[in-house]
Design a protein around this motif. Structure first.
Motif, PDB file in Angstrom:
ATOM      1  N   GLN A 305      31.857  41.333  35.697  1.00 11.12           N
ATOM      2  CA  GLN A 305      31.633  41.595  37.118  1.00 11.12           C
ATOM      3  C   GLN A 305      32.688  42.559  37.663  1.00 11.12           C
ATOM      4  O   GLN A 305      33.850  42.518  37.258  1.00 11.12           O
ATOM      5  CB  GLN A 305      31.669  40.295  37.926  1.00 11.12           C
ATOM      6  N   LYS A 354      39.570  33.483  39.771  1.00  9.59           N
ATOM      7  CA  LYS A 354      39.707  32.904  41.102  1.00  9.59           C
ATOM      8  C   LYS A 354      41.030  32.153  41.243  1.00  9.59           C
ATOM      9  O   LYS A 354      41.707  32.248  42.277  1.00  9.59           O
ATOM     10  CB  LYS A 354      38.535  31.958  41.386  1.00  9.59           C
ATOM     11  N   GLU A 368      35.060  42.033  47.121  1.00  8.88           N
ATOM     12  CA  GLU A 368      33.847  41.733  46.353  1.00  8.88           C
ATOM     13  C   GLU A 368      34.237  41.296  44.944  1.00  8.88           C
ATOM     14  O   GLU A 368      35.355  41.590  44.496  1.00  8.88           O
ATOM     15  CB  GLU A 368      32.893  42.926  46.318  1.00  8.88           C
ATOM     16  N   GLN A 370      30.884  39.198  46.610  1.00 10.54           N
ATOM     17  CA  GLN A 370      30.737  38.327  47.772  1.00 10.54           C
ATOM     18  C   GLN A 370      30.738  36.855  47.368  1.00 10.54           C
ATOM     19  O   GLN A 370      31.303  36.008  48.059  1.00 10.54           O
ATOM     20  CB  GLN A 370      29.439  38.671  48.520  1.00 10.54           C
ATOM     21  N   GLU A 371      30.080  36.555  46.252  1.00  7.57           N
ATOM     22  CA  GLU A 371      30.002  35.159  45.789  1.00  7.57           C
ATOM     23  C   GLU A 371      31.391  34.585  45.532  1.00  7.57           C
ATOM     24  O   GLU A 371      31.688  33.439  45.873  1.00  7.57           O
ATOM     25  CB  GLU A 371      29.152  35.083  44.515  1.00  7.57           C
ATOM     26  N   GLU A 374      33.136  33.879  48.835  1.00  2.00           N
ATOM     27  CA  GLU A 374      32.658  32.652  49.468  1.00  2.00           C
ATOM     28  C   GLU A 374      33.216  31.413  48.773  1.00  2.00           C
ATOM     29  O   GLU A 374      33.563  30.422  49.427  1.00  2.00           O
ATOM     30  CB  GLU A 374      31.127  32.636  49.469  1.00  2.00           C
ATOM     31  N   LYS A 375      33.312  31.465  47.455  1.00  2.00           N
ATOM     32  CA  LYS A 375      33.866  30.328  46.709  1.00  2.00           C
ATOM     33  C   LYS A 375      35.324  30.091  47.080  1.00  2.00           C
ATOM     34  O   LYS A 375      35.775  28.939  47.218  1.00  2.00           O
ATOM     35  CB  LYS A 375      33.754  30.568  45.200  1.00  2.00           C
TER      36      LYS A 375
END
Length: 391
Positions: A305, A354, A368, A370-371, A374-375
């Motif tokens: 990603q 993360k 980015e 985005q997911e 949000e996490k």
């Protein structure tokens, strides 16, 4: 051509005059790695091969003259003692290696071993061959050397698990040195207790580093390794060793013969291991560095990603950022007008990534994907909830 025949032909070829590497490769149809291995084998047999640049030459040194003058049986028995001293303690393996190297019968090697046991140069315990009592009195160690050797042998026990060679050596060394009060086992323990380390367990780190070096060597030499991993025994073909800075841990990447697929094994979970005589063929299409090029840690079975993170220059954050992404080939840092820096990269292993971003606290902002943004917001909310309502 068998290995022994090839070694004899190589000596004949070098005896007729110097050769370069290309000539050796062409003449014997072998790889460059095999040429270097053969050099080691020939030197064990007493031949002195000098390499200068690309030139290989057989040198008639005093060492070689002495080997030729010595009785063949003496040379063979010295080779047996060297094998045992290097950690080879299985009688069948010793017999195979010596018969292959010297072209003698298995019965001759059996007699050699029996004679060395009778002279107490070797000892036999539960089918394993170890150094005998006659070898230990030759040790002449001072206090520091004795303590360090004991510590090293104990550490090797912990690394390789139930290896009778190290067990025998530890207790033989204690016995041999015990007549000196300062060499006593209690004194050795008291000496170790003068070092006190808080925080990380340095002993475990040293154990893993030594394991990593031995497993890397097995990978180069294409030798199968038997592991006891989380109480389960399996045989693997080592493809390389990885140190993950973010997990602060060592890993072995290998083809697992039991699972019939490539697996990653955390070294601290390897309870025992031993390098076997079995060989495997290292896959020519495999590149360890390329395999882990995008991986943030050791997670591979996820899509790559694209990430963009904004880092604010607070509390020396930018210096830390530069250090921790220095080896990432696809990473890009762009200074922004407000003094912050935009970090861009292609990453595999979003959960591992993360955790790293979160360690920067408010100094890092995920742009980015985005997911992931949000996490991280959700995990921050959960953390706040644990402390009650925040106003």
């Amino acid at each position: 051509m068998k290995k022994n025949e090839r070694l004899q032909e190589e000596i004949k070829a070098l005896a007729s005059g110097p050769l370069n590497m290309e000539e050796l490769l062409e003449k014997f149809k072998i790889s460059e790695r095999t040429v270097w291995r053969d050099k080691q084998e020939l030197e064990k047999m007493g031949y002195n091969i000098k390499v200068t640049g690309n030139r290989w030459e057989l040198v008639q040194s005093k060492c070689l003259e002495q080997v030729k003058a010595a009785k063949f049986a003496d040379v063979r028995r010295i080779a047996i003692l060297k094998l045992v001293a290097s950690g080879c303690n299985e009688e069948d393996v010793i017999k195979r290696k010596i018969t292959d190297r010297f072209g003698c019968s298995e019965g001759t090697v059996t007699k050699d071993i029996a004679d060395l046991i009778k002279l107490k140069f070797l000892a036999k315990e539960k089918g394993n061959i170890t150094l005998g009592d006659a070898m230990l009195p030759e040790l002449d160690l001072n206090v520091e050397e004795g303590s360090r050797l004991l510590s090293y042998l104990i550490l090797r026990q912990e690394i390789e698990g139930k290896n009778p060679l190290y067990n025998t050596l530890v207790y033989s060394l204690i016995s041999a040195l015990g007549k000196y009060r300062w060499y006593s086992w209690e004194q050795a323990k008291r000496t170790k207790q003068k070092i006190f380390i808080k925080g990380k367990n340095a002993k475990h780190q040293l154990r893993e580093l030594m394991m990593a070096e031995r497993l890397e060597q097995a990978s180069w030499e294409e030798q199968v390794v038997e592991l006891v991993y989380r109480d389960k025994k399996r045989q693997v073909e080592p493809l390389g060793v990885i140190y993950s800075y973010h997990q602060d841990a060592w890993y072995l990447h290998a083809f697992c013969r039991k699972a019939q697929e490539r697996r990653t094994f955390r070294l601290e979970n390897i309870q025992e291991f031993r390098v076997l005589e079995d060989k495997f063929i290292y896959p020519q299409d495999f590149d360890l560095r390329k395999t882990y090029l995008s991986a943030w840690g050791i997670m591979l079975n996820e899509p790559v990603q694209y990430v963009r993170i904004k880092f604010y220059d607070e509390f020396n954050v930018l210096s830390r950022l530069k250090r921790e992404i220095a080896e990432r080939e696809q990473a890009k840092l762009t200074p922004l007008e407000d003094g912050s820096v935009l970090y861009e990269d292609w990453v595999t292993g979003m959960e591992e990534f993360k955790v790293w971003v979160r360690s920067f606290g408010s100094s890092a902002e995920i742009i980015e994907p985005q997911e992931l943004r949000e996490k991280l917001i959700e995990s921050v909310k959960q953390a706040l909830a644990r402390y009650g309502e925040v106003r």
